[in-house]
Design an enzyme around this catalytic site. Structure first.
Site, PDB file in Angstrom:
ATOM      1  N   HIS A   1      32.996  -5.642  32.256  1.00 25.78           N
ATOM      2  CA  HIS A   1      31.696  -5.132  32.710  1.00 25.78           C
ATOM      3  C   HIS A   1      30.626  -5.359  31.643  1.00 25.78           C
ATOM      4  CE1 HIS A   1      28.753  -2.797  34.799  1.00 25.78           C
ATOM      5  NE2 HIS A   1      28.742  -1.825  33.908  1.00 25.78           N
TER       6      HIS A   1
ATOM      7  N   HIS B   1      22.267   5.791  36.523  1.00 29.31           N
ATOM      8  CA  HIS B   1      22.626   4.478  35.986  1.00 29.31           C
ATOM      9  C   HIS B   1      22.726   3.432  37.101  1.00 29.31           C
ATOM     10  CE1 HIS B   1      24.205   1.698  33.066  1.00 29.31           C
ATOM     11  NE2 HIS B   1      25.339   1.537  33.733  1.00 29.31           N
TER      12      HIS B   1
ATOM     13  N   HIS C   1      31.602  -0.014  49.704  1.00 28.06           N
ATOM     14  CA  HIS C   1      30.557   1.002  49.846  1.00 28.06           C
ATOM     15  C   HIS C   1      29.372   0.674  48.935  1.00 28.06           C
ATOM     16  CE1 HIS C   1      29.521   4.712  51.745  1.00 28.06           C
ATOM     17  NE2 HIS C   1      29.337   5.374  50.619  1.00 28.06           N
TER      18      HIS C   1
ATOM     19  N   HIS D   1      25.812  14.508  50.346  1.00 26.71           N
ATOM     20  CA  HIS D   1      25.720  13.054  50.518  1.00 26.71           C
ATOM     21  C   HIS D   1      25.934  12.662  51.978  1.00 26.71           C
ATOM     22  CE1 HIS D   1      25.986   8.814  49.810  1.00 26.71           C
ATOM     23  NE2 HIS D   1      27.247   8.760  50.206  1.00 26.71           N
TER      24      HIS D   1
ATOM     25  N   GLU E   1      36.407  -2.372  31.335  1.00 24.90           N
ATOM     26  CA  GLU E   1      35.177  -2.021  30.619  1.00 24.90           C
ATOM     27  C   GLU E   1      34.605  -3.222  29.880  1.00 24.90           C
ATOM     28  OE1 GLU E   1      32.016   0.019  28.696  1.00 24.90           O
ATOM     29  OE2 GLU E   1      33.142   0.381  30.548  1.00 24.90           O
TER      30      GLU E   1
END
Length: 311
Positions: free
Chosen positions: A61, A123, A275, A213, A58
């Site tokens: 990031h 996001h 991905h 999806h 975290e």
């Protein structure tokens, strides 16, 4: 100065790509609360004393997002100053900055107050727009369009429809994929292409999210395949359209293969990050085609005004 701006554009593009992949890593590893509910501090400290793996992920990031903010701001200012003669520069600079700030604020809000998965899925999409805008800005700075002779580009309404349509639809597919991650539905359907050998149709929310999806991904694969066939048949003399669709098809194929492997590798971290990587690259390529598509009318107007002056 122009050489410095080119280096800055490349570094900024790479940093934003790391931010995108870092966000996917945070979601995949469940590290969103690695710094607790404090922001911009981490667990109430400037330098956290207790460094768990979730905290490191975290915090990393956040640091890359912060550096991206500085780099994007600097790139926007310099490109606005030195490349303002290119008509898309100001628009792309504004989009890059605004959407980067939006994704940072949304990320902070998710940490402090928490958000529903449906909101959190936005996001990634917001970050993707900022990334694509910086990539396009980088292409303008390196004058990629001139290398492809984009000023002489000819495109019919049918091809423009496919370019705009696929790009908008790809954003919807991105949202459904992000929703799969945030709903923890990556392994809701253990089989492919149907949900399960025993239950081919979904029966609960996570399965519906996963299958939704998959259907969306299959449709974009078919659409890009069709557009590529059109480009190969009718646009061999337009390299940017011809190769743009071929590259798009390669990327969507890789995206599809990795998506299937996510299921059969028990949602491995490597497959999850690949991905995110392939869809980010695909969206950037499609946005570049959109930018060129918007120039067609401008090119036509310029050609018309030139012919009038000649007469």
């Amino acid at each position: 100065m122009q050489r410095f701006i080119k280096w800055l554009a490349v570094i900024t593009s790479l940093d934003l790509l790391i931010v995108l992949l870092g966000g996917a890593l945070v979601t995949k590893t469940g590290s969103g609360q690695g710094c607790g509910k404090s922001w911009p501090l981490c667990n109430g400290e400037f330098v956290p004393s207790n460094l768990s793996m979730e905290t490191i992920i975290e915090l990393s990031h956040r640091l890359t997002s912060g550096s991206a903010g500085i780099l994007v701001t600097l790139l926007c200012i310099l490109s606005w100053k030195y490349y303002k003669h290119v008509r898309e520069t100001k628009t792309l600079a504004i989009l890059s900055f605004v959407f980067l700030v939006a994704q940072a604020l949304m990320g902070a809000a998710a940490v402090v107050w928490g958000q529903m998965p449906a909101v959190l899925a936005i996001h990634f999409g917001i970050s993707l727009i900022s990334f694509a805008s910086v990539i396009l800005l980088t292409c303008l700075i390196f004058e990629i369009d001139q290398k492809f002779d984009a000023r002489s580009l000819i495109m019919d309404k049918k091809m423009k429809f496919h370019i705009y349509g696929v790009t908008i639809y790809s954003y919807i597919v991105v949202y459904t994929g992000a929703l799969v991650r945030h709903e923890r539905a990556s392994l809701a359907c253990p089989d492919f292409p149907l949900c399960s050998k025993n239950r081919p149709m979904p029966t609960q929310l996570h399965e519906w999210v996963q299958m939704g999806h998959r259907v969306a991904a299959m449709l974009i694969f078919a659409w890009i395949l069709y557009a590529m066939i059109l480009a190969i048949r009718h646009y061999k003399q337009q390299p940017v359209v011809y190769w743009g669709w071929i590259i798009s098809f390669i990327l969507v194929t890789l995206q599809a293969v990795v998506g299937v492997l996510v299921v059969f590798t028990n949602a491995s971290l490597a497959m999850a990050l690949l991905h995110s990587l392939f869809i980010s690259c695909l969206f950037a390529v499609l946005c570049y085609l959109v930018m060129l598509g918007t120039r067609i009318k401008v090119n036509a107007k310029e050609a018309g005004s030139t012919s009038k002056q000649t007469k």
